[in-house]
Write a protein that holds these residues in place. Sequence first.
Motif, PDB file in Angstrom:
ATOM      1  N   PRO A  42       3.311  -0.834  14.172  1.00  0.00           N
ATOM      2  CA  PRO A  42       2.781   0.111  13.172  1.00  0.00           C
ATOM      3  C   PRO A  42       3.305  -0.215  11.776  1.00  0.00           C
ATOM      4  N   PHE A  43       2.548   0.226  10.772  1.00  0.00           N
ATOM      5  CA  PHE A  43       2.990   0.050   9.386  1.00  0.00           C
ATOM      6  C   PHE A  43       4.347   0.723   9.204  1.00  0.00           C
ATOM      7  N   GLU A  44       5.239   0.084   8.451  1.00  0.00           N
ATOM      8  CA  GLU A  44       6.582   0.613   8.222  1.00  0.00           C
ATOM      9  C   GLU A  44       6.885   0.759   6.739  1.00  0.00           C
ATOM     10  N   THR A  45       5.852   0.892   5.917  1.00  0.00           N
ATOM     11  CA  THR A  45       6.051   0.975   4.471  1.00  0.00           C
ATOM     12  C   THR A  45       6.819   2.239   4.099  1.00  0.00           C
ATOM     13  N   PRO A  46       7.913   2.125   3.371  1.00  0.00           N
ATOM     14  CA  PRO A  46       8.624   3.323   2.915  1.00  0.00           C
ATOM     15  C   PRO A  46       7.700   4.216   2.084  1.00  0.00           C
ATOM     16  N   PHE A  47       7.930   5.514   2.145  1.00  0.00           N
ATOM     17  CA  PHE A  47       7.062   6.465   1.448  1.00  0.00           C
ATOM     18  C   PHE A  47       6.963   6.144  -0.044  1.00  0.00           C
ATOM     19  N   ALA A  48       8.072   5.749  -0.629  1.00  0.00           N
ATOM     20  CA  ALA A  48       8.088   5.468  -2.075  1.00  0.00           C
ATOM     21  C   ALA A  48       7.216   4.275  -2.449  1.00  0.00           C
ATOM     22  N   GLY A  54      -2.364   6.482  -0.086  1.00  0.00           N
ATOM     23  CA  GLY A  54      -1.622   6.421   1.165  1.00  0.00           C
ATOM     24  C   GLY A  54      -1.498   5.030   1.747  1.00  0.00           C
ATOM     25  N   SER A  55      -2.179   4.045   1.181  1.00  0.00           N
ATOM     26  CA  SER A  55      -2.078   2.676   1.679  1.00  0.00           C
ATOM     27  C   SER A  55      -0.848   1.996   1.085  1.00  0.00           C
ATOM     28  N   PRO A  56      -0.341   0.939   1.744  1.00  0.00           N
ATOM     29  CA  PRO A  56       0.863   0.274   1.234  1.00  0.00           C
ATOM     30  C   PRO A  56       0.636  -0.387  -0.121  1.00  0.00           C
ATOM     31  N   ALA A  57       1.548  -0.160  -1.047  1.00  0.00           N
ATOM     32  CA  ALA A  57       1.526  -0.874  -2.325  1.00  0.00           C
ATOM     33  C   ALA A  57       2.391  -2.122  -2.248  1.00  0.00           C
ATOM     34  N   GLU A  58       3.484  -2.035  -1.493  1.00  0.00           N
ATOM     35  CA  GLU A  58       4.402  -3.152  -1.300  1.00  0.00           C
ATOM     36  C   GLU A  58       4.596  -3.330   0.202  1.00  0.00           C
ATOM     37  N   VAL A 180      -0.298   6.566  15.742  1.00  0.00           N
ATOM     38  CA  VAL A 180       0.215   5.468  16.557  1.00  0.00           C
ATOM     39  C   VAL A 180       0.324   4.174  15.747  1.00  0.00           C
ATOM     40  N   THR A 181      -0.485   4.028  14.695  1.00  0.00           N
ATOM     41  CA  THR A 181      -0.447   2.799  13.890  1.00  0.00           C
ATOM     42  C   THR A 181       0.316   2.972  12.583  1.00  0.00           C
ATOM     43  N   GLY A 182       0.813   4.178  12.304  1.00  0.00           N
ATOM     44  CA  GLY A 182       1.532   4.413  11.058  1.00  0.00           C
ATOM     45  C   GLY A 182       0.648   4.294   9.834  1.00  0.00           C
ATOM     46  N   ASN A 183      -0.643   4.588   9.995  1.00  0.00           N
ATOM     47  CA  ASN A 183      -1.613   4.454   8.907  1.00  0.00           C
ATOM     48  C   ASN A 183      -1.684   5.767   8.129  1.00  0.00           C
ATOM     49  N   THR A 184      -1.226   5.742   6.876  1.00  0.00           N
ATOM     50  CA  THR A 184      -1.168   6.973   6.075  1.00  0.00           C
ATOM     51  C   THR A 184      -2.281   7.057   5.032  1.00  0.00           C
ATOM     52  N   HIS A 185      -3.314   6.230   5.164  1.00  0.00           N
ATOM     53  CA  HIS A 185      -4.419   6.276   4.197  1.00  0.00           C
ATOM     54  C   HIS A 185      -5.093   7.643   4.280  1.00  0.00           C
ATOM     55  N   ARG A 186      -5.192   8.313   3.135  1.00  0.00           N
ATOM     56  CA  ARG A 186      -5.683   9.693   3.106  1.00  0.00           C
ATOM     57  C   ARG A 186      -7.165   9.811   3.458  1.00  0.00           C
ATOM     58  N   ILE A 187      -7.882   8.722   3.391  1.00  0.00           N
ATOM     59  CA  ILE A 187      -9.313   8.744   3.678  1.00  0.00           C
ATOM     60  C   ILE A 187      -9.604   9.123   5.130  1.00  0.00           C
ATOM     61  N   HIS A 188      -8.563   9.058   6.000  1.00  0.00           N
ATOM     62  CA  HIS A 188      -8.744   9.348   7.418  1.00  0.00           C
ATOM     63  C   HIS A 188      -8.374  10.779   7.804  1.00  0.00           C
ATOM     64  N   TYR A 189      -7.710  11.531   6.901  1.00  0.00           N
ATOM     65  CA  TYR A 189      -7.281  12.877   7.283  1.00  0.00           C
ATOM     66  C   TYR A 189      -7.410  13.909   6.166  1.00  0.00           C
ATOM     67  N   ASP A 190      -7.629  13.480   4.952  1.00  0.00           N
ATOM     68  CA  ASP A 190      -7.697  14.392   3.802  1.00  0.00           C
ATOM     69  C   ASP A 190      -9.156  14.460   3.335  1.00  0.00           C
ATOM     70  N   ARG A 191      -9.872  15.501   3.780  1.00  0.00           N
ATOM     71  CA  ARG A 191     -11.313  15.585   3.477  1.00  0.00           C
ATOM     72  C   ARG A 191     -11.565  15.664   1.968  1.00  0.00           C
ATOM     73  N   GLN A 192     -10.737  16.387   1.258  1.00  0.00           N
ATOM     74  CA  GLN A 192     -10.936  16.495  -0.183  1.00  0.00           C
ATOM     75  C   GLN A 192     -10.816  15.124  -0.832  1.00  0.00           C
ATOM     76  N   TRP A 193      -9.835  14.353  -0.407  1.00  0.00           N
ATOM     77  CA  TRP A 193      -9.673  12.999  -0.948  1.00  0.00           C
ATOM     78  C   TRP A 193     -10.887  12.132  -0.593  1.00  0.00           C
ATOM     79  N   ALA A 194     -11.284  12.178   0.672  1.00  0.00           N
ATOM     80  CA  ALA A 194     -12.411  11.347   1.116  1.00  0.00           C
ATOM     81  C   ALA A 194     -13.673  11.659   0.317  1.00  0.00           C
TER      82      ALA A 194
END
Length: 276
Positions: A42-48, A54-58, A180-194
Amino acid sequence: MDREETLDLGPASWYRSTFATAAPEPLLGEELPAGWEGVHFPFETPFAQLREDGSPAEDGVLPTIDLPRRMYAGEDTEFLAPLRHGDVVTQRTSLGSLVEKQGRAGRLVFADLVREYLVDGEVAVRSTWHDVFLEAQPAVPSPRTAAPEVAAEEVDPDAGADWAVTRSLDSRQLFRFSAVTGNTHRIHYDRQWAREVEGLDDLLVHGPLTRILVLDALTANAGGRRLASVRFRAKAPVLVDTAFRIAGTAGPEGTSVVVRAADGTVLASADATWRP
């Protein structure tokens, strides 16, 4: 960049119970179904280090890309040897091509990440993940244009397919795959964002999840054959709570797969080859 993980039964069991209940129960020593390596590491990108979306920048591999949106565009995979539940696997990630273009929607950057899955130093699976970075979307929803009314005698575009399966995923399933994949992209859970930022009608089904569902359908209809390679391309949004059909057609060089919405829109495609 190398990461090591033991392919424990947990992620595969979670995926099976949520998306593939007809598949055999995972057992230590048994082969991992093609594509299920995608629920490990799973993705392990630190929150910062997350972008606003929500996708990884680094991520330690890609350079910093100064565009606000990141989307999955597809994946090319070679299956060279089996992965097995319980294997100790090294995932080796490196930068592939990085291409900047100018499109109708503005500036685009296409970035490839090459992931190799090694057991005892030998590559078992090699997969090139294609991402695209985009400029900000105008804050206006852009619903899919309604398809013209279909005449009763019009031929089903998948009428000649050798097999087809219809799926529809709800928000609980999207949440589980994100977890399960550590995917924090808001497009998958934040309807307002999507809706307001990405311009979609609703939550987006993960592109990597659609790919695994396609591989599951290929495996279920393989007749005992083993996949050698799969080229998957995402073409249009697959949305939550919306039925889509995965249809496969055998050809002289492999199997072609098309994923369509109920109105016939092509959402994704794949080309698979088989081991002799």
